[in-house]
Design a protein around this motif. Structure first.
Motif: not given
Length: 827
Positions: A628-655
């Motif tokens: 669960l700690d990794e789940v929490e941190f991965v979600l933080l990575i995701y949120q920061k990335l897509v906030t700063m770089y909205p083009e990554l907010k797509s299943s075709s770009q990020l996994a």
């Protein structure tokens, strides 16, 4: 002679199927369950005959593979006995019971409306070669019937099912080492049923319950192929891994100048070498395609080359004729007049008029092989069968071929005549699917009477479509169906993609198509075949023919230029898995550099050490693990990335990738809670490593899960799994895990230390959301004087890893959708 060979082959196949049925149907179901429970309790990995690199003869080959194949059958039978989606018993009436060739043949009812119900429950529908458990009493969770037996579905009609049972006294032994024991509690019940079929009016006297256990279609084809290996022309090569002679003859084949020039301009050196080896007509050609090295493009180029090649000796004669002194038109007429006096007048043969309206001419129109034969000079028409273990891998090639076409002798693009046969193809390849072509043929306005022997029924039309196609696409399993196996026209060449992901008996299936040359394309350094039986797996049954031949010393052509990954991603797998042989394509660094690389924590290759995290085992997920700690941190990575770089907010770009199904399920559940199910699917692609084989994304976040004091990492230690996980990304792979736990494994230790040497290792402490604070991100900006050299050998002094302190409480996550990836969980 061909007809006689066909009959011999049919007899061999019938004999193999009968042997298979006698072995399987002679087993006792409860005995299999007891044996499986013993294996689980003892936690043993007992080995049978271990798969070797080479074999002396056919018997030596059988002795190794046959027991392992039947161990896999046992595992498949028992695989879903406790699963929620297991079938329910259905009561049927026995309408007929007779004996034939040592088997009992039963005709039972197929209830009205059952087919319609099956359409809604695809996994529970009945089909030919399904294995059923027959019993007089209904199977329930708390009790097991006293009277039962195995039966296999032979045929289904509108209201009847024909079943085959084997209730003879003798038990067919597989090898001397494997002893089978069985009880025969169903024999007496069956005898009573037979006596009541015509004499009793009470349906209960002639009723049975049927419970579907599994489908045997694929493994029957594998077994038939295994038992037929003695008839293959290159069986000695398969046994010894040594080439003795070329299947097409001793002469190499050549392609035209324009086509050769086209390949030279558009392919790299290692791809051209693969084509040259294919044109040398070596019986088996092994091509290893590491991640991103253009494996599919190489397959398409091989198709173009072998379909437009001619023997070198013939091409050289044609060139000699072209080099001779050319005569003028007047000189040619003079020579023709001397050689054939009637050439300028009437041919004496034409003076004899035909009788009864027979004018002696044959029709020259109606050639359905166009456009591939237009302006083609080749005298040989090669037919190719292209296979892959899975539908998804196969359809990738089909779609690429539909999009790009092939090149003819003049390097001109054209659409080849092709068909995709089999079930469950992707909708993107509908245009060349057999069903679609069949519908078009049915609706053709061509006069059916002129079709000759092709006939108008569907089976004849299907056969006609397949035999007229220059390229046929099929999964390995489906290539063993009568549509191909009993075709009058064989295939000159068989190409198998993802060959390293298939067990050897599966690879044998398409080789019985009279082919003269085989291309095995794959990568033994990526995921292997899925083997359910732990005993078979421990004995090497998951070893592909590709890998076995490679280990035995058979030459392999490796594609070496990669076009997918940033050089910093490519560096580690190249060194660890490919002897540092991978090279980068032109300007691949420029093509994969992204704006987020200006932050070291979002660079091409990063490792986040969650050293306070802990894994846990979920009791309801068959031993699968979650962190669960990794789940929490991965979600933080995701949120920061897509906030700063909205083009990554797509299943075709990020996994988001993880080796454990319950971790995947937890990620899906959390995203569903945050964004809704439909939005979550569009925003990020979440799957297991197995589910990402052959795919790529711009950014991949990999959650390792394992974090414990014992240092155990289970199947995460599998090097192939690691290779696939870290090579899915084009621009950035962000690995999240416990460095202390992972470093207990030598390979993972190398990866962690590689990240550390590149200044790409980040220690993450609680509260984890502090890691992406504005102040912390500012310290991680890359400046010109901080450029990090490529490769794990970087030894320059680097600033200490970034850390942060504090933490949030663990979160409880709701249930997510059940992950559909199929792979073995570890201890």
């Amino acid at each position: 002679m061909t007809i006689e060979k066909g009959k011999v082959r049919e007899e061999e196949e019938a004999s193999a199927v009968a042997r298979f049925h006698k072995i399987i149907l002679g087993w006792d179901y409860t005995q299999l369950i007891k044996e499986n429970d013993v294996k689980k309790k003892e936690d043993t990995k007992a080995k049978l005959s271990v798969v070797k690199n080479t074999y002396k003869d056919v018997d030596d080959y059988y002795e190794a593979f046959e027991p392992l194949l039947f161990e896999e059958v046992k595992a498949q039978i028992l695989q879903k006995q406790d699963a929620e989606e297991a079938s329910e018993p259905i009561m049927r009436l026995v309408m007929e019971c007779r004996e034939a060739d040592g088997f009992h043949i039963l005709l039972v009812t197929y209830k009205d409306g059952e087919r319609e119900k099956e359409k809604e429950m695809e996994n529970k529908s009945l089909a030919q070669n399904d294995l059923l458990l027959l019993s007089k009493e209904q199977v329930t969770g708390s009790s097991f019937p006293k009277s039962y037996g195995f039966a296999v579905v032979e045929n289904l009609t509108k209201d009847r099912i024909r079943l085959r049972m084997y209730l003879a006294e003798e038990v067919v032994q597989i090898t001397k080492k494997m002893k089978s024991s069985r009880t025969k509690p169903f024999i007496k019940s069956l005898s009573n049923i037979r006596s009541h079929i015509t004499s009793s009016a009470d349906p209960r006297d002639k009723s049975v319950f049927t419970l579907k256990l599994c489908s045997l279609s694929t493994i029957i084809r594998e077994y038939t192929a295994l038992r037929s290996i003695s008839s293959l022309p290159f069986k000695d090569l398969i046994f010894t891994a040594a080439e003795k002679s070329c299947a097409f003859g001793d002469d190499a084949w050549k392609i035209s100048g324009p086509l050769h020039d086209y390949f030279t301009e558009n392919l790299n050196k290692s791809q051209m070498e693969a084509i040259d080896v294919g044109l040398s007509r070596r019986s088996f050609v092994l091509i290893q395609g590491p991640p991103g090295t253009g494996k599919t493009q190489t397959i398409l180029s091989i198709l173009g080359a072998i379909m437009h090649a001619t023997p070198a000796r013939i091409q050289s004669k044609e060139n000699e004729l072209k080099r001779r002194v050319q005569m003028t038109t007047e000189e040619k007429y003079n020579h023709w007049a001397l050689a054939s006096p009637w050439i300028l007048g009437v041919n004496p043969r034409d003076a004899i008029m035909p009788e009864d309206g027979d004018d002696g001419f044959f029709p020259t129109s109606g050639n359905e092989m166009k456009p591939e034969v237009v302006e083609a000079n080749r005298k040989y028409r090669i037919r190719v069968l292209v296979c892959a273990p899975s539908n998804s891998a196969l359809d990738e090639i089909v779609l690429r071929l539909m999009t790009t076409g092939l090149r003819d002798e003049n390097a001109q693009k054209y659409p080849p005549s092709m068909v995709r046969i089999g079930l469950k193809h992707h909708h993107s390849v509908d245009a060349v699917s057999l069903d679609n072509l069949l519908n078009k043929r049915r609706g053709s306005t061509i006069d059916k009477s002129k079709q000759g022997t092709t006939g108008t029924d569907d089976d004849s039309l299907r056969t006609s479509i397949v035999e007229e196609s220059a390229i046929v696409f099929s999964t390995l399993s489906f290539s063993g169906t009568p549509l191909i196996a009993k075709s009058n026209r064989g295939f000159d060449v068989v190409i198998i993609d993802e060959a390293a992901q298939a067990v050897e008996p599966a690879t044998l299936i398409p080789l019985a198509t009279k082919c003269k040359q085989v291309f095995l394309v794959g990568d033994p350094k990526q995921l292997a075949a899925t083997v359910i039986s732990t005993v078979a797996q421990a004995s090497g049954y998951g070893t592909s023919m590709f890998e076995r031949l490679q280990k035995a010393g058979y030459p392999v052509n490796m594609l070496k230029t990669q076009y997918r990954m940033h050089p910093e991603i490519r560096s580690f797998p190249s060194k660890e898995f490919y002897e540092d042989a991978l090279e980068d394509g032109d300007d691949i660094e420029g093509q994969t550099t992204r704006d987020w690389h200006k932050y070291r924590c979002f660079g091409p290759f990063c490792f986040f050490d969650i050293h306070e995290g802990k894994e846990s085992q979920h009791p309801g997920a068959t031993g699968s693990r979650v962190n669960l700690d990794e789940v929490e941190f991965v979600l933080l990575i995701y949120q920061k990335l897509v906030t700063m770089y909205p083009e990554l907010k797509s299943s075709s770009q990020l996994a988001i990738i993880s080796p454990y199904s319950f971790q995947v399920k937890t990620f899906k559940s959390r995203f569903k809670e945050m964004f809704g199910e439909d939005a979550a699917k569009k925003m990020v692609d979440i799957n297991t490593i197995d589910g990402f084989q052959g795919r790529e994304k711009d950014v991949a976040i990999f959650s390792c899960v394992r974090a414990n004091d014992k240092g155990g990492i289970g199947f995460l230690a599998n090097s192939r799994r690691m290779n696939v996980a870290i090579t899915r990304a084009k621009s950035s792979v962000l690995v999240v895990g416990s460095a202390a736990t992972l470093k207990n494994d030598p390979l993972w230790k190398n990866l962690v230390e590689s990240a550390e040497k590149r200044n790409r290792l980040f220690k993450v402490s609680k509260p984890m959301n502090d890691f992406f604070s504005e102040e912390n991100l500012e310290t991680m900006k890359v400046t010109e004087d901080m450029d990090i050299p490529d490769g794990p050998g970087f030894e320059d002094e680097a600033p200490p890893p970034v850390t942060n302190l504090g933490g949030d409480d663990d979160n409880d996550f709701g249930d997510g959708d059940q992950d559909d990836a199929a792979f073995a969980e570890d201890d």
